[in-house]
Design a protein around this motif. Structure first.
Motif, PDB file in Angstrom:
ATOM      1  N   ARG A 136      -4.858  -0.556  -4.687  1.00 26.93           N
ATOM      2  CA  ARG A 136      -5.003  -1.287  -3.944  1.00 26.93           C
ATOM      3  C   ARG A 136      -5.437  -0.282  -2.634  1.00 26.93           C
ATOM      4  N   ARG A 137      -5.185   0.749  -3.030  1.00 25.26           N
ATOM      5  CA  ARG A 137      -5.684   1.631  -1.641  1.00 25.26           C
ATOM      6  C   ARG A 137      -6.210   1.637  -1.727  1.00 25.26           C
ATOM      7  N   ALA A 169       0.548   8.165  -4.190  1.00 23.66           N
ATOM      8  CA  ALA A 169       0.470   6.737  -5.048  1.00 23.66           C
ATOM      9  C   ALA A 169       0.555   7.107  -6.356  1.00 23.66           C
ATOM     10  N   GLN A 170       2.374   7.261  -6.795  1.00 23.36           N
ATOM     11  CA  GLN A 170       2.950   6.928  -8.353  1.00 23.36           C
ATOM     12  C   GLN A 170       3.084   5.268  -8.921  1.00 23.36           C
ATOM     13  N   THR A 171       1.994   4.578  -9.228  1.00 24.34           N
ATOM     14  CA  THR A 171       2.070   3.833  -9.587  1.00 24.34           C
ATOM     15  C   THR A 171       0.521   3.586  -9.296  1.00 24.34           C
ATOM     16  N   LEU A 205      -0.511   1.076  -6.627  1.00 19.89           N
ATOM     17  CA  LEU A 205      -1.152   1.309  -5.405  1.00 19.89           C
ATOM     18  C   LEU A 205      -2.069   2.161  -5.183  1.00 19.89           C
ATOM     19  N   ALA A 206      -2.497   2.857  -6.254  1.00 19.36           N
ATOM     20  CA  ALA A 206      -3.448   3.721  -6.595  1.00 19.36           C
ATOM     21  C   ALA A 206      -4.856   2.861  -6.260  1.00 19.36           C
ATOM     22  N   GLU A 208      -5.332   2.612 -14.236  1.00 15.92           N
ATOM     23  CA  GLU A 208      -5.254   1.432 -13.761  1.00 15.92           C
ATOM     24  C   GLU A 208      -6.230   0.956 -13.739  1.00 15.92           C
ATOM     25  N   ALA A 268      -2.568   7.737   3.601  1.00 21.19           N
ATOM     26  CA  ALA A 268      -3.204   8.359   2.029  1.00 21.19           C
ATOM     27  C   ALA A 268      -3.842   8.626   2.116  1.00 21.19           C
ATOM     28  N   LEU A 310       0.982  -1.180  -0.464  1.00 19.40           N
ATOM     29  CA  LEU A 310       0.328   0.185  -0.068  1.00 19.40           C
ATOM     30  C   LEU A 310       0.692   1.166  -0.102  1.00 19.40           C
ATOM     31  N   GLY A 311       2.068   1.170   0.165  1.00 18.10           N
ATOM     32  CA  GLY A 311       2.664   2.502   0.010  1.00 18.10           C
ATOM     33  C   GLY A 311       2.911   3.581   1.727  1.00 18.10           C
ATOM     34  N   TYR A 312       2.152   2.629   2.679  1.00 21.37           N
ATOM     35  CA  TYR A 312       1.762   2.758   3.862  1.00 21.37           C
ATOM     36  C   TYR A 312       3.476   2.698   4.671  1.00 21.37           C
TER      37      TYR A 312
END
Length: 458
Positions: A276-277, A268-270, A273-274, A294, A199, A183-185
């Motif tokens: 999945r969040r 989110a850079q990908t 990530l966008a 996406e 985010a 998740l990039g968290y």
């Protein structure tokens, strides 16, 4: 003091990411002084913003909201079928008010499955006391800890979910790696707290807070982080600081105030990530609401993502023609606690959405759009009907204020992603049909635009 710092992200944090293990006291103090000034600027922006913008600013900077998922499952046979025409998750609902009900032959309304109250007994609130000794037990512990953090991104030793902190600390390295990878968290774990940095999402501010309250809260956190003693006058702000355990009878906790500072997850850079969040935090993800990259990324990956989130968070996927919903069978992973059984607002909202679906869903042979426009008069008529039929025991306050009743019922449905605003109007989203009557269409006369007959459940 042992404290793990797993990621440094751009932001205006109060020293938690800037002051890791290697930071000296002078370095940390300088970082905190700089961040106090940055928080002052953030507070000014919050104070000058309108209510909606303040909500978004705060959510983006702090990310302290819980996940929000629907409950109940419709079975594997629903895979790929439109929500409008597929299986439903209805269960018996409220009884009618009296003999005058105009549809006495119909089944009762559906129950909208939300969460158990946050203070209740949920699976992620009963961690094992002894370390797990088998791979399966370790996996269960990790999933339990991850679920707790998704539901409550701040866990403190003295808070209502403090029993889970030991479990989070036991698996801190694994949790940090997984949250960052999936998740990039970033995750911060200290001696007496764990803090997941999410985010921003629209509509995920603090209940009851407006621009003035947000500004006061940010200023107070900055002062406490710097070791000061801020005067907190607004009762709502004091209550929130006490709930977070930043402010106690013994005074303020500077370390926790620094950890709570605005340090949201990076944008989110990908596409991965966008998407999945949204899957991890929201009730439903519709294909037409994703960007082209996406949609392209998700196409063909639905089953794989479902397996990933089942392993990571114990969520079950409902894959339909219009999109994907991750459901929580335990009813825990949502920040909307259901009113007590028989609660007026929950009953009215689920009965209202059922009536709207009955009138507006397309026939099986018709195209299945992701959403349909709701005529304004239909909302008033449907809410009036369900109030007449079921409202004998409902809250008198609501029955005396039908405009407020309408507003609150629609807002609950909006937060669950069953309806959405469209300018001054509303649209009914396809997932709402999972709470309507299962039906078959026949050619004989009958009530409703579809001339349908009921299909018994189970």
């Amino acid at each position: 003091m042992e404290q793990h710092e797993y990621a440094t992200v751009p932001g205006v944090g109060l020293g938690s990411a800037a002051g890791g293990r290697g930071a000296g006291a002078g370095q940390l103090s300088a970082a905190v002084r700089a961040d106090v000034r940055a928080c002052g600027r953030l507070a000014e922006r919050l104070a000058a913003a309108d209510a909606a913008t303040a909500d978004e600013l705060f959510a983006a900077a702090f990310g302290l909201y819980g996940a929000r998922h629907l409950g109940g499952t419709a079975g594997a046979e629903a895979a790929g079928v439109s929500w409008w025409h597929g299986p439903t998750v209805r269960v018996p609902g409220p009884r009618r008010a009296g003999r005058g009900a105009r549809r006495a032959g119909r089944a009762a309304g559906a129950e909208l499955v939300l969460a158990a109250p946050t203070g209740g007994r949920g699976r992620h609130r009963k961690p094992e006391q002894a370390p797990a000794s088998t791979p399966h037990a370790v996996a269960v512990e990790r999933r339990t800890a991850a679920r707790l953090l998704v539901a409550h991104p701040l866990v403190t030793a003295a808070g209502p979910h403090g029993a889970g902190l030991q479990l989070i600390r036991r698996h801190a390295d694994w949790l940090a790696e997984r949250f960052l990878a999936v998740l990039g968290y970033p995750l911060t774990v200290g001696d007496s707290f764990a803090r997941l940095h999410k985010a921003g999402l629209p509509g995920r501010g603090l209940p009851g807070f407006g621009p003035a309250e947000y500004a006061a809260l940010v200023r107070a956190l900055a002062e406490f982080a710097a070791g000061g003693a801020a005067e907190v006058e607004q009762p709502l702000v004091r209550q929130q600081l006490a709930e977070w355990r930043v402010l106690t009878e013994q005074g303020a906790d500077p370390e926790l105030a620094r950890a709570l500072g605005p340090l949201g997850a990076p944008v989110a850079q990908t596409p991965a990530l966008a998407v999945r969040r949204r899957l991890a935090e929201t009730p439903v993800v519709l294909q037409d609401e994703l960007t082209a990259p996406e949609r392209s990324w998700l196409l063909g990956r639905e089953a794989g993502e479902a397996a990933l989130f089942a392993d990571f968070l114990g969520l079950e996927a409902e894959i339909r023609a219009e999109g994907l919903a991750l459901l929580d069978p335990a009813g825990e992973l949502t920040d909307l606690a259901a009113p007590a059984e028989g609660g007026t607002l929950a009953q009215a909202a689920l009965l209202l959405v059922e009536r709207l679906v009955e009138e507006l869903r397309p026939l099986p042979e018709e195209a299945a759009p992701p959403a349909v426009l709701i005529p304004d008069a239909l909302i008033d008529g449907a809410l009036g009907d369900v109030t007449d039929e079921y409202g004998a025991g409902w809250s008198r306050d609501y029955l005396a204020d039908l405009a407020g009743f309408r507003r609150d019922a629609l807002e609950l449905l909006r937060r669950m992603d069953l309806i959405a605003p469209a300018g001054r109007a509303w649209v009914l989203r396809a997932p709402a049909a999972r709470y309507a009557s299962p039906l078959e269409v026949d050619s004989g006369p009958g009530p409703g635009r579809h001339s349908r007959r009921e299909v018994p459940i189970g």
